[in-house]
Design an enzyme around this catalytic site. Structure first.
Site, PDB file in Angstrom:
ATOM      1  N   GLN A 149       0.823  -1.210   0.000  1.00  0.00           N
ATOM      2  CA  GLN A 149       0.000   0.000   0.000  1.00  0.00           C
ATOM      3  C   GLN A 149       0.856   1.259   0.000  1.00  0.00           C
ATOM      4  O   GLN A 149       2.067   1.204   0.178  1.00  0.00           O
ATOM      5  CB  GLN A 149      -0.920  -0.006   1.230  1.00  0.00           C
ATOM      6  N   HIS A 151     -10.908   4.004  19.062  1.00  0.00           N
ATOM      7  CA  HIS A 151     -10.185   2.868  19.635  1.00  0.00           C
ATOM      8  C   HIS A 151     -10.705   2.456  21.016  1.00  0.00           C
ATOM      9  O   HIS A 151     -10.711   1.270  21.339  1.00  0.00           O
ATOM     10  CB  HIS A 151      -8.678   3.146  19.634  1.00  0.00           C
ATOM     11  N   ASP A 183      -1.415   0.256  13.175  1.00  0.00           N
ATOM     12  CA  ASP A 183      -1.059   1.555  13.752  1.00  0.00           C
ATOM     13  C   ASP A 183      -0.767   1.451  15.252  1.00  0.00           C
ATOM     14  O   ASP A 183      -0.240   2.382  15.862  1.00  0.00           O
ATOM     15  CB  ASP A 183      -2.151   2.600  13.477  1.00  0.00           C
ATOM     16  N   ASP A 190      -0.775 -12.417   5.975  1.00  0.00           N
ATOM     17  CA  ASP A 190      -2.182 -12.279   5.626  1.00  0.00           C
ATOM     18  C   ASP A 190      -2.973 -13.079   6.666  1.00  0.00           C
ATOM     19  O   ASP A 190      -2.713 -14.269   6.866  1.00  0.00           O
ATOM     20  CB  ASP A 190      -2.418 -12.841   4.215  1.00  0.00           C
ATOM     21  N   ALA A 191      -3.903 -12.410   7.344  1.00  0.00           N
ATOM     22  CA  ALA A 191      -4.622 -13.047   8.446  1.00  0.00           C
ATOM     23  C   ALA A 191      -5.335 -14.330   8.008  1.00  0.00           C
ATOM     24  O   ALA A 191      -5.457 -15.279   8.782  1.00  0.00           O
ATOM     25  CB  ALA A 191      -5.640 -12.076   9.041  1.00  0.00           C
ATOM     26  N   ASP A 228      -9.649  -5.407  13.402  1.00  0.00           N
ATOM     27  CA  ASP A 228      -9.584  -4.011  12.969  1.00  0.00           C
ATOM     28  C   ASP A 228      -9.033  -3.931  11.543  1.00  0.00           C
ATOM     29  O   ASP A 228      -8.080  -3.221  11.272  1.00  0.00           O
ATOM     30  CB  ASP A 228      -8.676  -3.248  13.955  1.00  0.00           C
TER      31      ASP A 228
END
Lengths: 549, 464
Positions: free
Chosen positions: B201, B231, B255, B309-310, B327
Site C-alpha cells: 500500500q 479505539h 497503527d 495475511d490473516a 480491525d
C-alpha cells in the site's frame, strides 16, 4: 530460442494472430529471453510401439494371479478401484504406464502452490449424482444436506468470488459474457439463448428424466434430445436467429473450454449439455463450481490414496485376451524392459477407446461395436510460475480465478493461488490452448510441431497483450502437450446407434472411460468407473447398492 | 468517455487551425519550423507533469486540459505544412505529399502502439510525456544542422534554446518521482510529513493544526484528534465483558492504537498483532509521532507482531485467545472482503478460548448501512451471538462495530474510570440505534459470493 523450423513471427502468427506477431516482433528487436522450464508430456514412445504391433510375451515364471485387474490409472480406472474397495473387493491391481496418476486431471506443485495440468473444476453435484456425492462426502468436501436433500459444499471448496473476467480491447471486465458495449439486440439475443436453455432444463421425458443429466446416463435418450446431436452448435444458434457476435463468442467459448472445438465443429447436444446439465436443484440456478488449487488433481489424489499400494505404475498393458474363463493381461514393464502377465477373473479396461480397441483381443477380432471411431482433440497446457502478480491498471477488474482473453485462440488462464486465498506474491498461472483444427490429426501435428520454447513463447506473447509486465514476472514455464486430450463431441458422434452397447462387458472384460460418454468430464469418468466396478462386484456375488444410477 | 472524445475533437480542430495559420508564414520558413518544433517539445513534454500537478489544485481542470490540447494541436498543425513547403523545391509535389503523409501516419501508428504497450507501463505517464518532448527537442536541434543553409542568422541562439530545453526535459525525466509526490500533496488537506510505498500500500501521514492523520491508499485510517473515540469503543467493551482477558489477538490494526488500549489493562499477559504490511508496523514502531500516539506499544514485551495475511495465518496457528480485536480496513477489495466472510469467522471461532469475546470494526452503519448489517448477519451466520453498536467519530462520521461471542453475554453496567471517551452513559448509548441505521435485509457474505464488497462499493459510491 531454438526456433527451427519456426521464426518467432511465423510462430506467433500461426498460433496467435498476425497483429500479436507484428506487435511482438518489431523489426530489429531481439526476442526477449525465455524463462527456463521443461516439456512434460505423456509417454508416447511405448504407446506408438504398441500401435505398430509391439506384443511382448512374459516368461513362464512371469505370471501373477490376481482376481481383478484395472487397466489405466486415469479418473475412470481410479474410480473403479475406489468402488471395488468400497464394495469390499480389495484384491485387485491397477496398471498404469505413467508415473503420475489421473490422466488429464493430473496436477503438479511448486514451493508456492499446487496447480493443475488439465481438468480443474467440477460443478457442485446435484443429489442425483450419487457417486460424486459419496466421493465428496468421503473427502470431507460436503458439510451437510440442504432442506431438499441436496448436498451442501463447504464454503472453502467453492470457487471464490470473483470467478471470471474477460479481457477485451485493452481492458478487463467482470464476468464471461461481455456486457460492456453490448447493444440492445445483443442483450435480447442473450436473453433468448438463456430462455431456450431454461426450457431444456425444465424438459422431462416420458420417464421423468431430464434432457441433460449428470451423469449423462441419468438423463434422457429420447429421440427429441438425441436429435440435437445431428446438428452443430452453430446450426442450432443459426436456426434461432442468434447471430449476435458476443453471444456466439460466449457459446463458442463453452465449446472450446469443455470440448476443444469451435461452434461449427461441436454437436448441439454437447453445447446444450454444457449449459443445461449443471443447472438444477430447487433454485434453478447454475450450480456453483467446486475447485482446488491443483484442480481435479485433488480428487485424483484422494482416489489414488484409496487405491494405494495396488497401483503398479510403469506398466504399459500390451494385450488383454480370453483363455477359457481366465482373462490374461500382459504388460510391458518399461523400467525392467520385460513383459509381465496377470491371470485374473475379470478385467476393467479404463483406457481411451483407440487404445481399448487395440488392446483387447476379442475387440481386435471384431466382437462388439468398434470403438476407434471417436475423434480425439489435442491441447497444450502451460504452467507459468510468477514471482509476483501482474500489475493491475486502474479501471480494470481485478484478477479472478478464470481469466479469459476475448481476442485470443487460447482459453486464457486460471490462477492456482485463488483457492488458497493468497492474494499477493508468487503464484502459478495455468494457460490452456486447445487445437481446434477441423481435422483432429492436423491439430495433433500442429501441437507436436512446436516444442517447449515455442509453446512458452506463444503463452507469454499471448498473455503479455493483457499483462505487459508478464515476461519480467515469469520465472518458469513448463509445457504439457496432450496429443490425445479428449474425445471431440463432433456432430453425430455423441449418440451413435451403438452407444449403449459399447459400455457393455465383452465376456469378463468390462469397460470404463469417458470416451463411452463422448464428452470428457470427471463425472462421466467417475460414473463409468463406478458402473464397471459394480458389474464386477455383482458378478463376484456381492450385494451392491448402486452408486451409479 | 466525453472527455476522451472531446480531447480528440479539440486536437483535430486545432490541427486544422495550425494548418490554416501556416499561410501567414511567408519568410524564414526553416527557422520558424524549428521554433515550432521546440514549442511542441516544451508544451508536449510538460503537458503530463503540468496536468498531474494541476489535478489536485486547479478548479477548472478540464479548461486547462482542453487549452493545453488545443495549443499543442495548433503547433503540430503548423509543422506539416511548413515541412512540405521546405521540401517544395527539392521534390515533386506528389512525392512530398506521399512521403510526408506516409511518415506522418506511420509515425502516429508507431506512437499509438508504443504509447500504451511499452512506454506508459515501463516509464509511467509523466516520463513518457517528457520523453516525447525530448524527442521533438532533439529533432529541432538536429534540424538546425539539416536546414543550416536555409537559415539566415541567429543560428546559435536557436541551438542554445534547444539545448536548454533538452537539459530541462532531462532533469524533469530524472526527477519524475519527486513530481509524483509533489502532485500527491495537493490531494491531502494538510501537509504531507511522511509518505512511503510498501509492496502492499501507499502510506501517507499528514499534519495539520488539529494533529496528524494516517492515510492508506488515500483512505483515512485515523486522525490523532479523535482516534481515541474509535479505539476506546473498539477495544474496551470486549475487554469489559470478558472477566479476565489474558491472551489478546489483534487482526489488522498495524497503527498500534488498539493495542495501546489493550495494554492499559494490567491483566493482559500477551498480545499477538497480525498485520499484513511490515512497512506499517515498522512505521508505527519507529516514526516518533505515531509511536508516541500508540504509547510505544510495539516496545511492550507482551507484544508479538506477525506480518502475514490473516486468512492464511489463522489456518496455521493453534493458539487460543480470550479477546480478539478485528480491525481490518474497510472491505473495499476482494482481498479484504474475504476477511469478513463466514469462512473467516468460522476459522476465527476455532481460535477462541472458552468465553472469548470478539470486537469487529464494521464500517459505517449510516453511510454504508447494508454493508454494516451484512457484517453483523455474517457473524451470526457463522454461529456468533452479536450485539451491534456504534458511536460518532468526527473524522469518520458515525462508525459501527460488533461485539460477539459464542454464547450469550450482557454488556457490563459500569466502565472503570480513566478513559477519555467511554463512561457508563457513553457505553450504553452505543448499543442504541437510530431509525436510519436499523437492520436491513442482507445477503450473508461468503467466499463464493463476496456480497459485502459489492454492497460496500455501491454504498460508498453515493458519498464520494
Amino acid at each position: 530460442m531454438g526456433l527451427s523450423p519456426w521464426t518467432r513471427r511465423d510462430l506467433l502468427a500461426t498460433f496467435l494472430a498476425a497483429p500479436v506477431a507484428a506487435a511482438s516482433c518489431r523489426s530489429g528487436a531481439e526476442p526477449p529471453p525465455l524463462p527456463p522450464g521443461e516439456l512434460i508430456g505423456p509417454s508416447v514412445e511405448v504407446g506408438h510401439r504398441l500401435r505398430d504391433g509391439f506384443r511382448p510375451e512374459p516368461p513362464a515364471d512371469g505370471w501373477v494371479d490376481m482376481p481383478v485387474v484395472i487397466v489405466g490409472g486415469g479418473v475412470a480406472g481410479l474410480s473403479a478401484a475406489w468402488r471395488l474397495e468400497r464394495g469390499g473387493l480389495d484384491r485387485f491391481a491397477l496398471l498404469e504406464l505413467e508415473p503420475d496418476l489421473g490422466g488429464t486431471s493430473r496436477a503438479g506443485h511448486s514451493d508456492v502452490v499446487a496447480y493443475p495440468w488439465g481438468a480443474h473444476y467440477i460443478p457442485a453435484p446435484l443429489k442425483e449424482d450419487r457417486a460424486l456425492v459419496a466421493l465428496l462426502d468421503e473427502m470431507g468436501v460436503l458439510e451437510g444436506r440442504d432442506a431438499h436433500g441436496g448436498p451442501v459444499v463447504a464454503e472453502q471448496f467453492l470457487c471464490r468470488d470473483p470467478e471470471e473476467r474477460v479481457f477485451h480491447r485493452g481492458r478487463w471486465y467482470e464476468g464471461l459474457y461481455l456486457t460492456a458495449g453490448a447493444s440492445g439486440d445483443d442483450l435480447a439475443q442473450f436473453e433468448t439463448f438463456r430462455a431456450a436453455t431454461r426450457e431444456w432444463v425444465a424438459w422431462r421425458d416420458g420417464r421423468g428424466r431430464r434432457a441433460f443429466g449428470l451423469p449423462i446416463a441419468s438423463g434422457s435418450d429420447d429421440a427429441e434430445v438425441t436429435a440435437l446431436d445431428r446438428l452443430s452448435m452453430a446450426d442450432w444458434l443459426g436456426a434461432r436467429g442468434l447471430t449476435s457476435e458476443r453471444l456466439r463468442w460466449y457459446v463458442e467459448y463453452a465449446c472450446r473450454d469443455d470440448y476443444g472445438g469451435r461452434l461449427e465443429q461441436r454437436s448441439a447436444w454437447a453445447g446444450l449439455f454444457y449449459f443445461c446439465s449443471r443447472v438444477g436443484g430447487f433454485d434453478d440456478e447454475a450450480q456453483p463450481l467446486v475447485t482446488w488449487p491443483e484442480g481435479n488433481g485433488r480428487l485424483v489424489a484422494h482416489l489414488a490414496g484409496v487405491a494405494g499400494e495396488r497401483v503398479r505404475s510403469g506398466l504399459a498393458v500390451t494385450d488383454v485376451r480370453v483363455v477359457g474363463t481366465t482373462i490374461e493381461v500382459v504388460a510391458y514393464d518399461v523400467a525392467a524392459d520385460a513383459a509381465v502377465g496377470f491371470r485374473c477373473d475379470r478385467a476393467i479396461l479404463a483406457t481411451p477407446s483407440f487404445l481399448t480397441e487395440r488392446l483387447v483381443a476379442p475387440l481386435r477380432d471384431g466382437v462388439g461395436p468398434r470403438r476407434d471411431g471417436v475423434p480425439y482433440g489435442a491441447w497444450m497446457v502451460a504452467n507459468l510460475h510468477l514471482r509476483d502478480r501482474p500489475r493491475l491498471r486502474p479501471g480494470n477488474f481485478p484478477m479472478c480465478w478464470d481469466n479469459v482473453l476475448v481476442e485470443s485462440p487460447s482459453l486464457g488462464y486460471v490462477v492456482a493461488t485463488h483457492q488458497t486465498e493468497q492474494d499477493r506474491g508468487p503464484t502459478v498461472l495455468t494457460y490452456y490452448y486447445p487445437l481446434t483444427d477441423e481435422n483432429a490429426r492436423d491439430g495433433q501435428q500442429r501441437l507436436l510441431s512446436a516444442g517447449r520454447d515455442e509453446w512458452a513463447e506463444v503463452a507469454l506473447a499471448d498473455l503479455s497483450v493483457a499483462h505487459p509486465d508478464l515476461r519480467e514476472l515469469t520465472t518458469r514455464v513448463d509445457i504439457m502437450r496432450w496429443g490425445h486430450a479428449m474425445a471431440r463431441p463432433e456432430p453425430g458422434t455423441v449418440w451413435p446407434p451403438d452407444r449403449q452397447r459399447a459400455a457393455e462387458p465383452v465376456g469378463r472384460v468390462h469397460f470404463a472411460h469417458t470416451d463411452l460418454s463422448r464428452v470428457a468430464l470427471f463425472e462421466e469418468a467417475l460414473y463409468h468407473g463406478v458402473r464397471a466396478a459394480e458389474e464386477v462386484l455383482a458378478a463376484s456375488g456381492r450385494r451392491v447398492e448402486s452408486l451409479a444410477l | 468517455m466525453t472527455q476522451f472524445s472531446l480531447v480528440i475533437g479539440i486536437y483535430l480542430s486545432a490541427l486544422g487551425v495550425g494548418a490554416w495559420l501556416s499561410k501567414f508564414v511567408t519568410s524564414n520558413i526553416a527557422r520558424i519550423f524549428i521554433e515550432v518544433e521546440l514549442v511542441v517539445a516544451l508544451l508536449g513534454g510538460t503537458a503530463a507533469p503540468v496536468l498531474f500537478l494541476a489535478f489536485a489544485r486547479v478548479g477548472a481542470f478540464s479548461l486547462l486540459l482542453y487549452s493545453l490540447v488545443f495549443a499543442i494541436g495548433v503547433f503540430v498543425g503548423l509543422e506539416i505544412p511548413l515541412l512540405m513547403r521546405l521540401l517544395e523545391n527539392r521534390l515533386s509535389f506528389k512525392d512530398i505529399v506521399a512521403r510526408v503523409l506516409a511518415f506522418d501516419y506511420i509515425g502516429s501508428l508507431a506512437a499509438s502502439i508504443l504509447f500504451p504497450i511499452i512506454l506508459v507501463p515501463r516509464l509511467g505517464l509523466i516520463r513518457t510525456s517528457l520523453l516525447f518532448g525530448l524527442l521533438n527537442a532533439v529533432v529541432g536541434l538536429w534540424s538546425t544542422w539539416l536546414l543550416n543553409p536555409l537559415i539566415k542568422r541567429g543560428l546559435t541562439g536557436l541551438r542554445i534554446r534547444a539545448i536548454v530545453l533538452i537539459v530541462l526535459l532531462c532533469v524533469g525525466f530524472w526527477k519524475a518521482n519527486a513530481l509524483t509526490s509533489l502532485s500527491e500533496e495537493g490531494l491531502y488537506a494538510d501537509d504531507v510529513v511522511y509518505a512511503t510505498s510498501t509492496p502492499y500500500q501507499r502510506i501517507v501521514v499528514t499534519k495539520g493544526k488539529s494533529g496528524f492523520q494516517l492515510f492508506l491508499n488515500g483512505n483515512l485510517q485515523f486522525a490523532s484528534a479523535d482516534e481515541y473515540r474509535y479505539h476506546e469503543a473498539l477495544v474496551h467493551p470486549a475487554m469489559l465483558v470478558h472477566a479476565n482477558p489474558r491472551r489478546v489477538l489483534v487482526l489488522g490494526g498495524g497503527d498500534g492504537l488498539a493495542m495501546r488500549e489493550i495494554l492499559r489493562r494490567p491483566d493482559v499477559e500477551a498480545v499477538t498483532l497480525v498485520d499484513l504490511d511490515p512497512g506499517m508496523t515498522e512505521l508505527s514502531t519507529r516514526f516518533p509521532p505515531l509511536a508516541d500516539l500508540n504509547a510505544h506499544s510495539f516496545a511492550d514485551p507482551r507484544v508479538t507482531v506477525v506480518n502475514r495475511d490473516a486468512m492464511t495465518w489463522i489456518q496455521e496457528v493453534t493458539d487460543r485467545f480470550d479477546v480478539v480485536i478485528v480491525d481490518f480496513p474497510d472491505p473495499n477489495s476482494f482481498a479484504l472482503g474475504k476477511l469478513y466472510t463466514t469462512r473467516f469467522y468460522g476459522l476465527l471461532r476455532a481460535r477462541l478460548a472458552p468465553g472469548a469475546m470478539v470486537a469487529v470494526q464494521c464500517t459505517s452503519p449510516l453511510f454504508a448501512r447494508t454493508s454494516y448489517w451484512c457484517i453483523i448477519r455474517t457473524l451470526e451466520a457463522a454461529g456468533f451471538v452479536v450485539r451491534p453498536y456504534q458511536t460518532a467519530v468526527p473524522s469518520f462520521g458515525v462508525w459501527g462495530f460488533a461485539l460477539a461471542s459464542l454464547g450469550p453475554f450482557e454488556v457490563p453496567p459500569a466502565v472503570p474510570p480513566g478513559l477519555r471517551f467511554l463512561n457508563d452513559d457513553a457505553l450504553h448509548a452505543m448499543f442504541r440505534f437510530s431509525e436510519d441505521m436499523g437492520p436491513v435485509e442482507v445477503e450473508i457474505n461468503r467466499l463464493d459470493n463476496q456480497a459485502l464488497v459489492r454492497y460496500y462499493e455501491q454504498e460508498w459510491k453515493r458519498w464520494d
